[in-house]
Scaffold this active site. Structure first.
Site, mmCIF file in Angstrom:
data_model
loop_
_atom_site.group_PDB
_atom_site.id
_atom_site.type_symbol
_atom_site.label_atom_id
_atom_site.label_comp_id
_atom_site.label_asym_id
_atom_site.label_seq_id
_atom_site.Cartn_x
_atom_site.Cartn_y
_atom_site.Cartn_z
ATOM 1 N N ASP A 220 -24.797 148.671 120.933
ATOM 2 C CA ASP A 220 -24.957 149.683 121.980
ATOM 3 C C ASP A 220 -23.956 149.544 123.121
ATOM 4 O OD1 ASP A 220 -27.114 150.851 120.670
ATOM 5 O OD2 ASP A 220 -28.591 149.603 121.715
ATOM 6 N N ASP A 244 -23.951 150.989 127.701
ATOM 7 C CA ASP A 244 -25.368 151.344 127.656
ATOM 8 C C ASP A 244 -26.085 150.666 128.821
ATOM 9 O OD1 ASP A 244 -27.658 152.564 126.693
ATOM 10 O OD2 ASP A 244 -28.134 150.931 125.344
ATOM 11 N N ASP A 248 -30.938 144.642 128.729
ATOM 12 C CA ASP A 248 -32.008 145.260 127.947
ATOM 13 C C ASP A 248 -32.793 144.188 127.217
ATOM 14 O OD1 ASP A 248 -30.993 147.662 128.766
ATOM 15 O OD2 ASP A 248 -30.602 148.464 126.768
ATOM 16 N N ARG A 300 -33.394 153.066 136.275
ATOM 17 C CA ARG A 300 -33.826 151.937 135.449
ATOM 18 C C ARG A 300 -33.595 150.591 136.119
ATOM 19 N NH1 ARG A 300 -32.472 153.281 129.061
ATOM 20 N NH2 ARG A 300 -33.472 155.333 129.023
#
Length: 422
Positions: A220, A244, A248, A300
């Protein structure tokens, strides 16, 4: 007497402004690692920019006066940074983790591995002395660097269990290529490196251990990606501009702490959990503490699903859409943070519930306690308020939100030099 008064006058004239700021910084106690009693916290507070100690958008790099005092009340940093001999006692760091990732020991019980070569020519047969060769080894290793390096990886860096990447003492960048993947392994510490401008790669063979390599599809382009990992601590990392996410954690990852890190110039900053339908993430527990979410960020910080997330003593100085978001009924426990809203009148809300009607998200346990709201920022709580879920989303005791500027002043990579405190 006259000479004394003259000296004081000259001293205050030259240093008065900085000295006053230092004297106004209170003496802080170490934070407890016991679960927090919410009844002992102050209620959330509203403030204007003039009521905080510094302009919220000012870069952490301009707040050097906070570093004059060795101990700041940040329990991680106060555990190790005051020791001028940190270089000869690097593994002390492994004793300083907090939060849900506190059991990550990294390479504490192994030898030191010195990276001497910044190249990454062969992801299947990496050369000894390279970072890739270090992280795939089977035994625990504490990985350090012999010089400043900019490591441009050819493929994802697949880490093996019980590894520490420790960049202290040198300026180490992993950038402009694929970056770090922590997949189905445990006990990882990543500290003191720059991770930025990460890009996808793949459709290639990549080695993950001395005895295994396999085919990797297209990645990603995350900065640091956790996939089915546990006991992971990321501390004092500077993140920016990845394809991205900057960080994560998905697919059943848990026991995670991200602390003292600096995030800037990115859209989708941090994703915690895989998808609304992935039920294995119901057990995820993550601590986000003492970080600075800085200029150029959109959303986020983090975006959560299913699990239990404590967000403690972070400084939010920029977002364009929202700061904290989620779906699929996550438990979010926000305590002692400072939220400075952007000037955009439509982005004052710290929170965002994605693709969910209010009739559903009203039951989600989202809690704000002792947070400081600046420039019109506000947090919309929901849920039972005294839910037992908060016990699964609380592992550390927050400090007062008024001290966030002090405790996060050195978020990101530290400029450590041998022979002096970091």
């Amino acid at each position: 007497m006259a000479a004394t008064l003259l000296f004081l006058f000259v001293f205050l004239s030259l240093y008065g402004s900085a000295s006053c700021r230092l004297l106004q910084t209170p003496l802080l106690d170490h934070a407890t690692t016991d679960p927090i009693d919410a009844t002992q916290l102050p209620t959330s507070v509203e403030a204007s920019p003039a009521q905080v100690q510094e302009v919220a958008n000012v870069s952490r790099r301009e707040l050097g006066y906070y570093t004059t005092s060795c101990e700041t009340g940040n329990p991680i940093d106060d555990c190790w940074r005051c020791n001028a001999n940190w270089e000869s006692n690097r593994k002390k760091l492994a004793e300083c983790a907090i939060g849900f990732g506190r059991d990550a020991v990294g390479g504490r019980d192994g030898e030191y591995y010195i990276v001497t070569d910044a190249s990454d020519d062969d992801p299947v047969s990496p050369k000894p002395g390279t970072l890739r060769h270090a992280v795939i080894q089977s035994e625990p290793l504490w990985i350090i660097f012999d010089s400043d390096m900019n490591i441009v990886l050819k493929e994802e860096l697949l880490m093996n269990s019980y590894k520490t990447i420790d960049g202290r003492g040198h300026e180490v960048h992993i950038s402009h290529g694929p970056c770090i993947t922590v997949q189905f392994v445990s006990n990882i510490i990543i500290h003191g490196i720059h991770v930025h401008d990460c890009k996808p790669a793949g459709n290639a063979m990549v080695r993950s251990s001395p005895t295994h390599y396999g085919y990797r599809t297209i990645s990603d382009g995350d900065g640091i990606s956790l996939f089915g990992a546990r006991d992971v601590w990321v501390d004092h990392v500077s993140f920016a501009r990845c394809t991205d996410g900057l960080f994560d954690a998905i697919m059943g990852s848990t026991a995670i702490t991200v602390s003292n890190s600096f995030f800037t110039q990115h859209d989708k900053v941090m994703l915690l959990s895989h998808s609304d339908d992935y039920m294995a993430d119901k057990t995820m527990q993550a601590t986000i503490a003492f970080n600075h979410f800085g200029e150029g960020l959109v959303q986020r910080m983090p975006r959560c699903r299913h699990g239990f997330f404590e967000i403690v003593n972070n400084d939010y100085t920029h977002w364009e859409m929202y700061a904290i978001g989620g779906s699929a009924d996550p438990t979010i426990n926000s305590r002692g943070n400072r939220y400075t809203a952007p000037t955009n009148p439509f982005a004052k809300d710290v929170t965002m519930r994605m693709d969910t009607p209010e009739s559903q998200w009203q039951s989600w346990d989202w809690h704000s306690e002792g947070d400081l709201f600046v420039n019109g920022a506000f947090f919309i709580p929901s849920g039972a308020g005294a839910s037992s879920n908060y016990g699964k989303a609380a592992s550390i005791g927050p400090k007062s939100s008024s001290l966030v500027g002090t405790m996060t002043a050195n978020a990101g990579v530290l400029m450590c030099k041998a022979g002096s405190p970091c």
